[in-house]
Structure formats: C-alpha cells, structure tokens
Design a protein around this motif. Sequence first.
Motif, PDB file in Angstrom:
ATOM      1  N   PRO A 131      -4.810   6.086   3.532  1.00 15.00           N
ATOM      2  CA  PRO A 131      -5.961   5.528   2.803  1.00 15.00           C
ATOM      3  C   PRO A 131      -5.602   5.024   1.409  1.00 15.00           C
ATOM      4  CG  PRO A 131      -6.130   7.921   2.967  1.00 15.00           C
ATOM      5  CD  PRO A 131      -5.015   7.508   3.872  1.00 15.00           C
ATOM      6  N   PHE A 132      -4.603   5.616   0.792  1.00  7.59           N
ATOM      7  CA  PHE A 132      -4.184   5.165  -0.537  1.00  7.59           C
ATOM      8  C   PHE A 132      -3.417   3.845  -0.448  1.00  7.59           C
ATOM      9  CE2 PHE A 132      -4.810   9.751  -1.017  1.00  7.59           C
ATOM     10  CZ  PHE A 132      -5.646   9.766  -2.131  1.00  7.59           C
ATOM     11  N   TYR A 133      -2.597   3.691   0.608  1.00  8.19           N
ATOM     12  CA  TYR A 133      -1.939   2.405   0.816  1.00  8.19           C
ATOM     13  C   TYR A 133      -2.967   1.308   1.114  1.00  8.19           C
ATOM     14  CZ  TYR A 133       2.947   3.939   0.825  1.00  8.19           C
ATOM     15  OH  TYR A 133       4.194   4.404   0.461  1.00  8.19           O
ATOM     16  N   VAL A 158       0.924   0.385   5.769  1.00 10.66           N
ATOM     17  CA  VAL A 158      -0.380   0.558   6.417  1.00 10.66           C
ATOM     18  C   VAL A 158      -0.205   0.612   7.938  1.00 10.66           C
ATOM     19  CG1 VAL A 158      -2.599  -0.555   6.894  1.00 10.66           C
ATOM     20  CG2 VAL A 158      -1.740  -0.442   4.545  1.00 10.66           C
ATOM     21  N   ALA A 159       0.589  -0.304   8.472  1.00 12.15           N
ATOM     22  CA  ALA A 159       0.834  -0.310   9.915  1.00 12.15           C
ATOM     23  C   ALA A 159       1.507   0.983  10.363  1.00 12.15           C
ATOM     24  CB  ALA A 159       1.708  -1.510  10.283  1.00 12.15           C
ATOM     25  N   GLN A 160       2.492   1.435   9.613  1.00 13.27           N
ATOM     26  CA  GLN A 160       3.187   2.680   9.961  1.00 13.27           C
ATOM     27  C   GLN A 160       2.249   3.880   9.849  1.00 13.27           C
ATOM     28  OE1 GLN A 160       6.313   2.030   7.039  1.00 13.27           O
ATOM     29  NE2 GLN A 160       7.844   1.760   8.663  1.00 13.27           N
ATOM     30  N   GLY A 161       1.363   3.860   8.862  1.00 12.63           N
ATOM     31  CA  GLY A 161       0.406   4.946   8.716  1.00 12.63           C
ATOM     32  C   GLY A 161      -0.574   4.998   9.875  1.00 12.63           C
ATOM     33  N   LEU A 162      -1.026   3.844  10.334  1.00 14.59           N
ATOM     34  CA  LEU A 162      -1.916   3.797  11.495  1.00 14.59           C
ATOM     35  C   LEU A 162      -1.211   4.325  12.740  1.00 14.59           C
ATOM     36  CD1 LEU A 162      -3.514   0.305  10.830  1.00 14.59           C
ATOM     37  CD2 LEU A 162      -4.749   2.484  10.869  1.00 14.59           C
ATOM     38  N   LEU A 163       0.057   3.973  12.894  1.00 11.40           N
ATOM     39  CA  LEU A 163       0.824   4.478  14.033  1.00 11.40           C
ATOM     40  C   LEU A 163       0.982   5.993  13.948  1.00 11.40           C
ATOM     41  CD1 LEU A 163       2.575   4.113  16.539  1.00 11.40           C
ATOM     42  CD2 LEU A 163       4.487   3.504  15.040  1.00 11.40           C
ATOM     43  N   ALA A 164       1.280   6.491  12.754  1.00  8.42           N
ATOM     44  CA  ALA A 164       1.490   7.928  12.577  1.00  8.42           C
ATOM     45  C   ALA A 164       0.225   8.730  12.834  1.00  8.42           C
ATOM     46  CB  ALA A 164       2.002   8.211  11.164  1.00  8.42           C
TER      47      ALA A 164
END
Length: 315
Positions: A131-133, A158-164
């Motif tokens: 959310p911070f990214y 952001v893309a990597q965070g969504l995947l994680a």
Amino acid sequence: MGQVNEERRGVYPFCASCTASSVAWRVTDTSGPASGHFYGHRDTCPDCGSSIRTLYHTVLWVPVSKLGEYRVISTGGRSYIGRKLLAHPVQSVVRGEPMSAIAEHPELEAASEYRTAEAYWEDSEPGEALPFYQAALVEREKVLRADDPATLRVRLRVAQGLLATANYGRAIAWFELVTPELIDVFGPHHDLTHAATEAVTGARLMVGGPRAEAQLLANVVAADEQSVGPADPQVLRDRAALGKALLACGEISEALYALSRVVRDAPRGHPDTAVYRAALLEACEVAEARGKRREMLLAETARQVLSDESTPTNT
C-alpha cells in the motif's frame, strides 16, 4: 512460486542449469486442429525432470513449421509448464543506467510513503510494503512519466507486491504492462526486466494455465467495472491483460474486441498506450496468420482502429 529456490538456485520448478539455458515463456492453448503442438521428448533433466520438446505450428494436426524448442514439465493431463530454450547464450551487454528526472524532484525519494515502502521491502515484507508503494506511485506519476526509470521501479514493486499477496489477476495485469516498458528503458537482459518476466511466469503457474487466467481476469474486469469508470487506468490495465489471456487461449475474436476497447479508451500521450497498441497489433497478426474469415474481418476492423486519427497514441 517464481522465486529462486534456495537449494537448487533455479526458478521454481526448474533447476539452475535449465533456468540458465532458457527464458520465461507464456504457455498458449495447444488444442484444436490449427494451433501449436509439441513433438519429441529428449534430454530429461535428472534434477528437475524437465525435458526438451519441439513446438510446431500445425494444420489439421499436421506439423507445418517449427516454432522453437522448449524445456517442459508436465503438471498432469494436458497441463504443462514451459521455458523457451536459448539458441545462443545471452551475451553480457554493458548498458548505462537510463537517465531519470527523479533528481529534479528529491521530495519523491524523501516522501514518507516511499521510505516506509522501502523499509518494509528491505525487511522482506512485500505485503506490508504494497500500500505504501501504491501511494508513492500515485505521487510519482503526478510529476514523472510512467516510463521514467524511477517510476518503473515503483511500478514493478507494486506488481511484485500484488503477486506476493496472491492477487494474481492484477499482478499479471501489471506485469503485462510494465515488462515491455522495462525492456524498452532498461533492456531485455537487465535484472529488473528478468525479475518481471520470471515473476509473471510464477503468477501464471499459480493460476493454472491460460484459460484459468482468462476467467480470473474476466472476474477482475467485472469487479473493476462495478467500482471505477471504463477509462480508469486499472480497468484498462486489467482488460488489456484479459485480451492477452484470451489470445493465449486461442479466443482470437474475443481478444480483438477486448484489446480494441482498451486502445480506444487509452490515454493520449501516455507510455502505456504504446503497450496497448502493440498488444492489439499482435492479436491482428495472429488472426491474419490463422486465416479464418471472421477473425480476419475483425482484424481488419482493429487495424482501422489503430490507424484512425481519433484513436489515442503514446505521442
């Protein structure tokens, strides 16, 4: 999935040596009389169990032309995971770091959202960082181009965070958008580009194939349309990914329709628009290569959309 296996040092589920000799590849639908089919089976790897198979374009199940060689692991039934073999080892290319306008906006690097995101990422907490990214990205895109190197790094996060966080549909949509821009700005062999291509392969592995991916993305688009407008960047991004997934399924007419809508609604003078236009052009080329009358007529209409002066471009 898609992360480096700490024991084998490869990309799951391929071992290190098979990973090094191949590149991430999008699995497409190989059913039907006019599509692609694998033939042959050789050089089985004792570490990961993958084998080399040759993909051919077929007409009425008769091989017509060779499309390439792949490392393939069967996952049961007709399902499989594949990586395209490299004809030659990738040459190490020294490429200077692309110039960014971030130096003119030091407040972006000092922003609390960005600094918090980076702290969480360094602590291996991508879900907490996400959310911070996302907040930092909003601020960056107000003053920097979407394809500025500093913006692209946050977009990738952001893309990597969504995947994680197992938000696979929206992660795939982000990777589909960001990867071509990473290739253009950083080059095809940069670590950031490599991270994106391998990550989207991992996301697709978790989803379970192109048809499952298309259904997931259709659900994501339906949810989008209930909450935001048709020209919202999130809707465009997710609908474009749906179009690409439909293309991978062999649903060419539906892909042309979905991608044509995206191109019509895309923002003018925005780097993302070039990615959307390239996706529609690819769908046109696939339709024309297949030679089915209805698809060819739709491709002709789509090309008119691309050439229409009222259609948004990236310039």
